[in-house]
Design a protein around this motif. Structure first.
Motif, PDB file in Angstrom:
ATOM      1  N   THR A  30       0.814  -1.218   0.000  1.00  0.00           N
ATOM      2  CA  THR A  30       0.000   0.000   0.000  1.00  0.00           C
ATOM      3  C   THR A  30       0.843   1.262   0.000  1.00  0.00           C
ATOM      4  O   THR A  30       0.322   2.357  -0.236  1.00  0.00           O
ATOM      5  CB  THR A  30      -0.923   0.016   1.219  1.00  0.00           C
ATOM      6  N   ASP A  31       2.141   1.140   0.283  1.00  0.00           N
ATOM      7  CA  ASP A  31       3.018   2.305   0.336  1.00  0.00           C
ATOM      8  C   ASP A  31       3.928   2.364  -0.889  1.00  0.00           C
ATOM      9  O   ASP A  31       3.954   1.442  -1.706  1.00  0.00           O
ATOM     10  CB  ASP A  31       3.846   2.275   1.623  1.00  0.00           C
ATOM     11  N   GLN A  32       4.673   3.455  -0.993  1.00  0.00           N
ATOM     12  CA  GLN A  32       5.581   3.626  -2.123  1.00  0.00           C
ATOM     13  C   GLN A  32       6.935   3.004  -1.786  1.00  0.00           C
ATOM     14  O   GLN A  32       7.557   3.358  -0.783  1.00  0.00           O
ATOM     15  CB  GLN A  32       5.771   5.108  -2.449  1.00  0.00           C
ATOM     16  N   LEU A  33       7.392   2.099  -2.629  1.00  0.00           N
ATOM     17  CA  LEU A  33       8.690   1.458  -2.445  1.00  0.00           C
ATOM     18  C   LEU A  33       9.704   2.091  -3.392  1.00  0.00           C
ATOM     19  O   LEU A  33       9.506   2.093  -4.608  1.00  0.00           O
ATOM     20  CB  LEU A  33       8.592  -0.044  -2.710  1.00  0.00           C
ATOM     21  N   VAL A  34      10.752   2.623  -2.806  1.00  0.00           N
ATOM     22  CA  VAL A  34      11.808   3.298  -3.570  1.00  0.00           C
ATOM     23  C   VAL A  34      13.111   2.565  -3.307  1.00  0.00           C
ATOM     24  O   VAL A  34      13.422   2.225  -2.162  1.00  0.00           O
ATOM     25  CB  VAL A  34      11.941   4.771  -3.137  1.00  0.00           C
ATOM     26  N   VAL A  35      13.882   2.315  -4.353  1.00  0.00           N
ATOM     27  CA  VAL A  35      15.147   1.599  -4.207  1.00  0.00           C
ATOM     28  C   VAL A  35      16.301   2.515  -4.592  1.00  0.00           C
ATOM     29  O   VAL A  35      16.259   3.176  -5.638  1.00  0.00           O
ATOM     30  CB  VAL A  35      15.184   0.328  -5.080  1.00  0.00           C
ATOM     31  N   CYS A  36      17.321   2.552  -3.736  1.00  0.00           N
ATOM     32  CA  CYS A  36      18.559   3.249  -4.077  1.00  0.00           C
ATOM     33  C   CYS A  36      19.550   2.195  -4.556  1.00  0.00           C
ATOM     34  O   CYS A  36      20.049   1.388  -3.762  1.00  0.00           O
ATOM     35  CB  CYS A  36      19.105   4.006  -2.866  1.00  0.00           C
ATOM     36  N   ALA A  37      19.807   2.182  -5.849  1.00  0.00           N
ATOM     37  CA  ALA A  37      20.646   1.151  -6.452  1.00  0.00           C
ATOM     38  C   ALA A  37      20.972   1.544  -7.878  1.00  0.00           C
ATOM     39  O   ALA A  37      20.468   2.549  -8.398  1.00  0.00           O
ATOM     40  CB  ALA A  37      19.934  -0.205  -6.421  1.00  0.00           C
ATOM     41  N   HIS A  71       6.765  -2.940 -10.546  1.00  0.00           N
ATOM     42  CA  HIS A  71       7.333  -1.611 -10.746  1.00  0.00           C
ATOM     43  C   HIS A  71       8.047  -1.147  -9.481  1.00  0.00           C
ATOM     44  O   HIS A  71       7.635  -1.484  -8.370  1.00  0.00           O
ATOM     45  CB  HIS A  71       6.225  -0.614 -11.093  1.00  0.00           C
ATOM     46  N   LEU A  72       9.122  -0.394  -9.659  1.00  0.00           N
ATOM     47  CA  LEU A  72       9.810   0.221  -8.532  1.00  0.00           C
ATOM     48  C   LEU A  72      10.209   1.646  -8.892  1.00  0.00           C
ATOM     49  O   LEU A  72      10.586   1.927 -10.041  1.00  0.00           O
ATOM     50  CB  LEU A  72      11.079  -0.557  -8.144  1.00  0.00           C
ATOM     51  N   TRP A  73      10.132   2.517  -7.894  1.00  0.00           N
ATOM     52  CA  TRP A  73      10.728   3.828  -8.019  1.00  0.00           C
ATOM     53  C   TRP A  73      12.197   3.696  -7.631  1.00  0.00           C
ATOM     54  O   TRP A  73      12.543   2.920  -6.745  1.00  0.00           O
ATOM     55  CB  TRP A  73      10.021   4.822  -7.103  1.00  0.00           C
ATOM     56  N   VAL A  74      13.057   4.435  -8.310  1.00  0.00           N
ATOM     57  CA  VAL A  74      14.485   4.238  -8.089  1.00  0.00           C
ATOM     58  C   VAL A  74      15.203   5.568  -7.933  1.00  0.00           C
ATOM     59  O   VAL A  74      14.872   6.562  -8.585  1.00  0.00           O
ATOM     60  CB  VAL A  74      15.111   3.409  -9.240  1.00  0.00           C
ATOM     61  N   ILE A  75      16.165   5.582  -7.027  1.00  0.00           N
ATOM     62  CA  ILE A  75      17.144   6.668  -6.922  1.00  0.00           C
ATOM     63  C   ILE A  75      18.442   6.104  -7.472  1.00  0.00           C
ATOM     64  O   ILE A  75      19.076   5.259  -6.836  1.00  0.00           O
ATOM     65  CB  ILE A  75      17.320   7.130  -5.461  1.00  0.00           C
ATOM     66  N   PRO A  76      18.852   6.510  -8.673  1.00  0.00           N
ATOM     67  CA  PRO A  76      19.998   5.873  -9.326  1.00  0.00           C
ATOM     68  C   PRO A  76      21.306   6.127  -8.588  1.00  0.00           C
ATOM     69  O   PRO A  76      21.576   7.237  -8.112  1.00  0.00           O
ATOM     70  CB  PRO A  76      20.024   6.526 -10.717  1.00  0.00           C
ATOM     71  N   CYS A  77      22.104   5.100  -8.483  1.00  0.00           N
ATOM     72  CA  CYS A  77      23.457   5.179  -7.935  1.00  0.00           C
ATOM     73  C   CYS A  77      24.281   4.179  -8.737  1.00  0.00           C
ATOM     74  O   CYS A  77      23.957   2.990  -8.765  1.00  0.00           O
ATOM     75  CB  CYS A  77      23.444   4.828  -6.444  1.00  0.00           C
ATOM     76  N   GLN A  78      25.313   4.636  -9.383  1.00  0.00           N
ATOM     77  CA  GLN A  78      26.008   3.810 -10.367  1.00  0.00           C
ATOM     78  C   GLN A  78      27.100   2.945  -9.732  1.00  0.00           C
ATOM     79  O   GLN A  78      27.902   3.414  -8.931  1.00  0.00           O
ATOM     80  CB  GLN A  78      26.638   4.703 -11.448  1.00  0.00           C
ATOM     81  N   LEU A  79      27.096   1.670 -10.120  1.00  0.00           N
ATOM     82  CA  LEU A  79      28.189   0.776  -9.754  1.00  0.00           C
ATOM     83  C   LEU A  79      29.489   1.273 -10.367  1.00  0.00           C
ATOM     84  O   LEU A  79      29.492   1.894 -11.438  1.00  0.00           O
ATOM     85  CB  LEU A  79      27.914  -0.644 -10.263  1.00  0.00           C
ATOM     86  N   LYS A  80      30.592   0.958  -9.696  1.00  0.00           N
ATOM     87  CA  LYS A  80      31.896   1.309 -10.256  1.00  0.00           C
ATOM     88  C   LYS A  80      32.333   0.284 -11.298  1.00  0.00           C
ATOM     89  O   LYS A  80      33.008   0.610 -12.273  1.00  0.00           O
ATOM     90  CB  LYS A  80      32.937   1.407  -9.147  1.00  0.00           C
ATOM     91  N   ARG A  81      31.935  -0.987 -11.061  1.00  0.00           N
ATOM     92  CA  ARG A  81      32.231  -2.073 -11.992  1.00  0.00           C
ATOM     93  C   ARG A  81      31.005  -2.965 -12.103  1.00  0.00           C
ATOM     94  O   ARG A  81      30.277  -3.120 -11.128  1.00  0.00           O
ATOM     95  CB  ARG A  81      33.427  -2.910 -11.507  1.00  0.00           C
ATOM     96  N   PRO A  82      30.750  -3.573 -13.253  1.00  0.00           N
ATOM     97  CA  PRO A  82      29.598  -4.477 -13.366  1.00  0.00           C
ATOM     98  C   PRO A  82      29.670  -5.579 -12.312  1.00  0.00           C
ATOM     99  O   PRO A  82      30.751  -6.094 -12.003  1.00  0.00           O
ATOM    100  CB  PRO A  82      29.739  -5.044 -14.785  1.00  0.00           C
ATOM    101  N   ALA A  83      28.532  -5.949 -11.761  1.00  0.00           N
ATOM    102  CA  ALA A  83      28.483  -6.952 -10.692  1.00  0.00           C
ATOM    103  C   ALA A  83      28.200  -8.336 -11.266  1.00  0.00           C
ATOM    104  O   ALA A  83      27.401  -8.482 -12.195  1.00  0.00           O
ATOM    105  CB  ALA A  83      27.417  -6.583  -9.671  1.00  0.00           C
ATOM    106  N   THR A  84      28.869  -9.336 -10.688  1.00  0.00           N
ATOM    107  CA  THR A  84      28.630 -10.732 -11.025  1.00  0.00           C
ATOM    108  C   THR A  84      28.163 -11.444  -9.772  1.00  0.00           C
ATOM    109  O   THR A  84      28.813 -11.348  -8.723  1.00  0.00           O
ATOM    110  CB  THR A  84      29.915 -11.403 -11.553  1.00  0.00           C
TER     111      THR A  84
END
Length: 331
Positions: A30-37, A71-84
């Motif tokens: 019922t609430d807004q879910l925001v992801v920082c990732a 669906h997700l709301w997002v606050i973008p934060c960039q990886l330094k290297r691609p993750a495996t």
């Protein structure tokens, strides 16, 4: 009903945190879910586990909107290297801390109602040269709080800690009247303010086996813990019970009558809590100016990328977070 904005941090990018978040996006809320990732990381994981995921960058000036499945709301934060999946990379340690810093700052500014953190890997962060002893200490320093308290909670049991991430040989020296007074005062205040408990009952464990056995197994109980509890029982409108031997403190006839058990160190209290409720437990930081909760498990590097990560702890933590938000609003 007012819609809350809950900010989730994805944690270690090579662990199960991103997978759990993608799976959580498929559940109603019922609430807004925001992801920082990193949005690319979330899309990558969604593709790997074959689940739909639409992302929209969050507008902090807009009113919160209820969650939409997939669906997700997002606050973008960039990886330094691609993750495996399953493979730690020191170069992404700064990214992990950056997501936590963004979350803390937004919560302090009142732009989100709570923070829910995914699991991080303390070892790789420290290996990268960045000092990090845990979420609890990070948020305390970020907020300028002199002291915060770690609580883990599950159905029927809350455990709080006098000390957290300390080597065992340092614990006894850390247990001082000043520390106990500060910790218990925070617990008492937070049980009232965050949990709406008007007269908290706190069971306090001893430090030594058998709570010192009349000083035969250590004197911290008679010298430090008991006198401090006696003083606080006179000062606080609450009930402090103890110090009791930790090996019998968690019996049902004891914990059913108290609001939290205060353990002297990390592995004195948390094994019982996790045995009772692992997968359905939540970590709560008491003493912060905002609500911060977390899952009760680690990064799961051994199962990352296998699409078998269980979302039970994240679901419980989210429900617990929503309850804390509603209690705060009602008070």
């Amino acid at each position: 009903m007012d819609i809350a904005r809950i900010l989730i941090t994805a944690g270690e990018p090579a662990g199960i945190g991103p997978e759990i978040i993608v799976k959580m996006a498929q559940k109603p809320c019922t609430d807004q879910l925001v992801v920082c990732a990193d949005p690319d990381l979330l899309q990558q994981v969604a593709s790997e586990i074959q689940l739909p995921l639409a992302l929209t960058e969050l507008d902090l000036d807009a009113e919160p909107k209820p969650h939409q499945i997939g669906h997700l709301w997002v606050i973008p934060c960039q990886l330094k290297r691609p993750a495996t999946s399953g493979q730690l990379n020191q170069e992404n340690s700064a990214y992990v801390l950056e997501t936590l810093g963004i979350a803390s700052d937004l919560a302090q500014q009142g732009l989100v109602d709570a923070i829910l953190t995914g699991p991080v890997h303390k070892g790789i962060i420290n290996d990268s040269g960045l000092k990090f002893s845990g979420h609890t200490e990070f948020f305390a320093e970020r907020c300028g709080c002199d002291k915060v308290v770690m609580m883990l909670a599950t159905e029927g049991l809350r455990v709080t800690l006098a000390t957290t991430h300390l080597p065992l040989r340092e614990v006894a020296d850390a247990i001082t009247p000043e520390l106990l007074r500060e910790v218990i005062t925070i617990i008492d205040r937070e049980l009232r303010e965050k949990f709406s408990i008007q007269q908290p009952r706190i069971l306090v464990c001893g430090l030594n086996p058998h709570a010192g056995e009349n000083d035969h197994l250590g004197n911290e109980e008679s010298r430090i813990i008991s006198p401090t509890l006696a003083e606080l029982n006179q000062e606080l409108d609450s009930t402090l019970i103890g110090p009791l031997p930790a090996d019998t403190a968690f019996q049902p006839n004891k914990i059913d009558k108290v609001d939290t058990v205060l353990a002297m160190y990390h592995d004195q209290g948390l094994p019982t809590l996790k045995y009772k409720g692992f997968g359905k437990a939540v970590n709560v930081t008491l003493g912060l100016p905002y609500i911060r909760t977390s899952v009760d498990h680690g990064t799961g590097l051994d199962i990352a990328g296998s699409n078998i990560a269980d979302i039970g702890s994240m679901q419980y933590a989210l429900q617990f977070t929503q309850d804390l938000i509603q209690r705060r609003r009602q008070s």
